[in-house]
Scaffold this motif. Structure first.
Motif, PDB file in Angstrom:
ATOM      1  N   VAL A 152       0.844  -1.195   0.000  1.00 25.24           N
ATOM      2  CA  VAL A 152       0.000   0.000   0.000  1.00 25.24           C
ATOM      3  C   VAL A 152       0.879   1.245   0.000  1.00 25.24           C
ATOM      4  O   VAL A 152       1.766   1.389   0.841  1.00 25.24           O
ATOM      5  N   THR A 176     -10.669  -0.011   2.663  1.00 25.09           N
ATOM      6  CA  THR A 176     -10.297  -0.650   3.929  1.00 25.09           C
ATOM      7  C   THR A 176     -10.858  -2.073   3.991  1.00 25.09           C
ATOM      8  O   THR A 176     -10.158  -3.019   4.371  1.00 25.09           O
ATOM      9  N   MET A 226      -8.846  -4.347   1.615  1.00 28.66           N
ATOM     10  CA  MET A 226      -7.456  -4.646   1.966  1.00 28.66           C
ATOM     11  C   MET A 226      -7.314  -5.285   3.341  1.00 28.66           C
ATOM     12  O   MET A 226      -6.367  -6.026   3.589  1.00 28.66           O
ATOM     13  N   THR A 286       0.103  -3.558  -6.068  1.00 32.86           N
ATOM     14  CA  THR A 286       0.379  -2.259  -5.457  1.00 32.86           C
ATOM     15  C   THR A 286      -0.945  -1.515  -5.344  1.00 32.86           C
ATOM     16  O   THR A 286      -1.694  -1.424  -6.316  1.00 32.86           O
ATOM     17  N   VAL A 287      -1.243  -1.035  -4.158  1.00 38.00           N
ATOM     18  CA  VAL A 287      -2.467  -0.270  -3.929  1.00 38.00           C
ATOM     19  C   VAL A 287      -2.041   1.174  -3.725  1.00 38.00           C
ATOM     20  O   VAL A 287      -1.362   1.497  -2.753  1.00 38.00           O
ATOM     21  N   TRP A 293      -7.579   6.584   2.542  1.00 35.57           N
ATOM     22  CA  TRP A 293      -6.935   5.582   3.412  1.00 35.57           C
ATOM     23  C   TRP A 293      -7.201   5.943   4.869  1.00 35.57           C
ATOM     24  O   TRP A 293      -7.170   7.125   5.214  1.00 35.57           O
TER      25      TRP A 293
END
Ligand code: GLP
Length: 246
Positions: free
Chosen positions: A6, A209, A212, A232-233, A240
């Motif tokens: 992230v 959220t 992930m 890849t975030v 976030w």
């Protein structure tokens, strides 16, 4: 399999810059990759930055093949709402991708047969090399609406009420949004060699959220990214959770 990496950046502009650097690096490593690109608003800064990198000679997309991620059904080929048109205006034309380097999703004929052929074509190209993805407020990837299993192939789908409402902002009102679509399936997306998931703005924070950090379930299709390779975030601060900011 490894946990998604992230990366939190300041704002949508930085998201575009960091995203374009990521794409340019991956394409430099695999210049002939099959690349999946999303429509929607989130990637627009990234596409503009990529065009700048291209003009500066720092990004060469001339060998990639672009594979369409999703498309509405039930509208004319020249309809203003065609997602292919969106991709042309925002990605293919600015980056001068030649027509013969674009693979379009089927929108007519026997869609079961044509979608299976699309998946075979992806496989024939060695699978998706680079998938750039946005996320729907309901956790969809492309138009893999919840519930979508990890093994879902490329197929015809009905849009959820949430997606119709979310997409209304592009076209005017919910009545303007087609009710069905085709989407690259979860299976070919999750098998991509590298995946970049983009999310921007406070409206995406809850779903990012859940995707992930929540359970890996069909009701949040993007949660399957937790078990995919090389993910890849890339999020901006608004998208976030506060406590997790680095
Ligand atoms: C749309 C598209 C997706 C896109 C997502 C997010 O429904 N089908 O491919 O990634 O929604 O769009 P936006 O970036 O505008 O929030």
């Amino acid at each position: 399999m490894g946990r998604p990496n992230v990366v939190v950046v300041e704002d949508p502009r930085e998201l575009g810059r960091a995203g374009a650097e990521w794409v340019a690096r991956r394409v430099a490593g695999t210049p002939e990759a099959s690349v999946v690109v999303p429509t929607g608003e989130t990637p627009l800064n990234l596409y503009r930055e990529l065009a700048t990198l291209r003009d500066q000679g720092r990004f060469d997309p001339s060998m990639i093949t672009v594979c369409q991620l999703d498309e509405y059904l039930g509208i004319g080929l020249d309809d203003r709402r065609r997602l292919f048109g969106w991709m042309q205006r925002t990605f293919l034309e600015p980056l001068r991708i030649a027509d013969e380097r674009v693979v379009r999703l089927p929108v007519s004929g026997d869609l079961d047969v044509a979608c299976a052929a699309y998946d075979r074509e992806l496989e024939g190209r060695g699978g998706v090399g680079i998938a750039i993805l946005g996320i729907g407020a309901n956790g969809h990837l492309g138009f893999n609406e919840p519930p979508s299993d990890r093994s879902a192939p490329t197929r015809r789908v009905q849009l959820s009420r949430s997606s119709v409402e979310a997409n209304a902002r592009y076209w005017g009102s919910p009545d303007d949004v087609p009710r069905s679509a085709v989407t690259i399936g979860m299976a070919p997306l999750l098998a991509a060699r590298s995946i970049l998931l983009l999310a921007s703005g406070a409206g995406k924070q809850t779903i990012v959220t859940r995707a992930m950090q929540g359970p890996i379930v069909p009701d949040v299709p993007a949660s399957y990214l937790q078990e995919a390779d090389d993910v890849t975030v890339l999020v901006d601060r608004a998208a976030w959770p506060e406590g997790d900011r680095t």
